[in-house]
Design a protein around this motif. Structure first.
Motif: not given
Length: 549
Positions: A77-81, A96-100, A109-120
């Protein structure tokens, strides 16, 4: 996913923290777009979008992503903001604000998964930039078919605005297995009052408590602020089991603000919320209606205006290449091959608009592709394609681009068959900007009360921004002060599905996108008219064919 059987259906909730502020005079207006990796074509495909949350760098999105989970596969999966800057669906027109990237397995498998957003720039090997983070929670969905309809009001809420009272709204939050809560529903804002009465609303029981009537539901009351930083008035916890008991002392709740309660010894509450009505009912599904005998009828309407280009030229959108079908033919086949499975007659009325007809060159906006003035029906999608090719050889492309005549044409059929045994789909394939926009809006608003859905596929590279106004996903369409009874339009630009895909893949992607809203539109019509599905044993052996005008 090949022939694999999904392990379960999961719902993904999304929220962001500390997004980049891209707007000069306000905060960013974020939206999250989900892409899934298609192994067969080695490319990302857009799966869906959240709603837009205005002026907020820490948005909690109400709209969820629901998808099949396959334990035995790596579902990338890819999420873009994005910071939304216009009504355009083209993501290139937004900041474009960032993606992960992650897998569905990681989220599940995670109760709450937090990931940093990356810029292009980071993705291209540049320096790391603090672009905020994105948080995911996921839950397996139950098969609950119930919905709850309820209404609430507030009394003597705390005054939050310096120059006025408060602008209150409610947020409903579902409890998660780890004890946290996720926002799942938001009411409208009522301006300048401490005693609001919110509109009656309907929500899926699965959304509020995943089918568990005893599961905790948190309800929070906020004072709306234009800045996007809404002030908490207070909250309380209840359950659907309690709400089902109906109005009374047991469903009158004190709003508690945690910080005020901790600081003030004499603090009692910040107002009360009272339940005015609540009713839980079992809701039939789209398949219940299909099994009960509802027939789906599809009418095709094709744009024959001159802006498509001379059909004899390879640059024309109507050019019939010996090597591959044009976009009109591809859109026809993609949607038609699915629709025809739900139509026992396999007969499709096929119309054209915006052309001069022989022998006198009169312009028509609802002519029959097969040239038969008494019978517009074509046998299957192959018959429609043959009639389309025939029309290209006999009519002269002209103009303008008027939608209203064909919409009104199909609406007359739908108006004559409102019992629920028949449902109509109008597929319009076009290359350009609507010329009769006011008339088209009025035709759609009138048709919104009928058993009718309208699918518009835009072909070519024109700007289709005006089409988004017809597709009432964000704002319900209106005409001359009248608001559409329901959203019946789905617009999709075909170019989003081309890329490097094979013919079969692009057609399958288009069909899935344009038909995605039809089941809910069928159900919304049936519910609005209190039409119940018939048990399969009561189905008639034969079905009436739609009238011909």
């Amino acid at each position: 996913m090949g022939n694999a059987v999904p392990s379960s259906l999961v719902e993904i909730s999304v929220e962001c923290r500390n997004l980049v502020d891209m707007d000069v005079f306000s905060k960013s207006d974020p939206m999250v777009v989900l892409f899934t990796w298609e192994v067969s074509v080695s490319s990302w495909k857009e799966f869906g979008r959240t709603e837009i949350i205005w002026d907020n760098l820490n948005p909690v999105f109400i709209k969820k992503f629901v998808m099949d989970y396959f334990f035995e596969e790596s579902q990338k999966l890819k999420f873009e903001v994005y910071d939304v800057d216009s009504k355009s669906r083209d993501l290139r027109n937004h900041d474009f604000l960032g993606s992960t990237e992650c897998t569905l397995g990681e989220i599940v498998s995670s109760a709450r998964l937090q990931k940093a957003l990356n810029t292009r720039r980071e993705q291209q090997g540049g320096p790391k930039v603090n672009s905020g983070s994105i948080i995911f929670t996921a839950e397996e969905l139950s098969t609950c078919k119930e919905e709850v309809t309820m209404q609430l009001c507030g009394h003597k809420l705390d005054k939050k605005d310096f120059f006025g009272k408060s602008d209150p709204f409610l947020v409903f939050l579902k409890s998660n297995e780890d004890g946290s809560f996720t926002a799942v529903h938001k009411t409208e804002v009522i301006k300048n009052t401490l005693n609001p009465t919110w509109r009656t609303f309907t929500e899926k029981v699965r959304t509020l408590c995943n089918g568990d009537h005893d599961r905790s539901i948190k309800i929070e009351c906020y004072d709306w602020n234009q800045s996007g930083s809404h002030d908490l008035i207070g909250g309380f916890i209840t359950s659907l089991r309690e709400l089902e008991r109906g109005p009374g002392p047991q469903n009158s709740y004190e709003l508690i603000h945690p910080e005020k309660k901790a600081k003030k010894k004499k603090y009692k509450h910040s107002g009360t919320i009272e339940l005015l009505s609540a009713k839980v009912v079992a809701v039939p599904t789209f398949l219940d209606y299909i099994k009960g005998g509802t027939q789906i009828h599809c009418t095709i309407s094709i744009d024959f205006t001159a802006s498509n280009g001379n059909p004899q030229s390879p640059t024309s959108l109507h050019y019939m290449s010996p090597y591959q079908p044009n976009q009109y033919a591809r859109a026809l086949r993609a949607v038609g091959e699915i629709i025809q499975d739900y139509d026992s007659t396999k007969m499709f009325p096929a119309l054209g608009f915006g052309a001069r007809l022989p022998p006198d060159g009169k312009v028509s906006h609802e002519f029959f592709l097969n040239g038969n003035p008494n019978n517009p029906y074509c046998q299957g999608i192959e018959g429609v394609l043959q009639a389309y090719n025939q029309a290209l050889r006999t009519v002269q492309l002209y103009g303008p681009t008027n939608f209203a005549p064909t919409i009104n044409h199909v609406a007359r059929f739908a108006a004559a068959n409102k019992s629920g045994s028949d449902y109509y789909i109008l597929l319009i394939i076009t290359d350009g900007v609507i010329t009769d926009m006011p008339q088209t809006k009025e035709a759609i608003v009138n048709a919104s009360m009928l058993p009718l859905s309208i699918i518009i596929v835009g072909v070519g590279d024109a700007e289709f921004d005006a089409m988004d106004e017809l597709d009432g996903d964000e704002v319900r369409l209106s005409s001359r002060g009248r608001v559409a009874a329901r959203d019946i339009v789905q617009f999709v630009p075909f170019r989003e599905f081309l890329g490097n895909n094979t013919l079969a893949v692009s057609q399958a992607r288009l069909a899935k996108e344009v038909l995605a809203e039809v089941p809910d539109q069928v159900i919304s019509y049936m519910r609005a008219n209190n039409i119940k599905p018939r048990p399969p044993l009561e189905r008639q052996a034969t079905f009436a064919t739609a009238p011909v005008s």
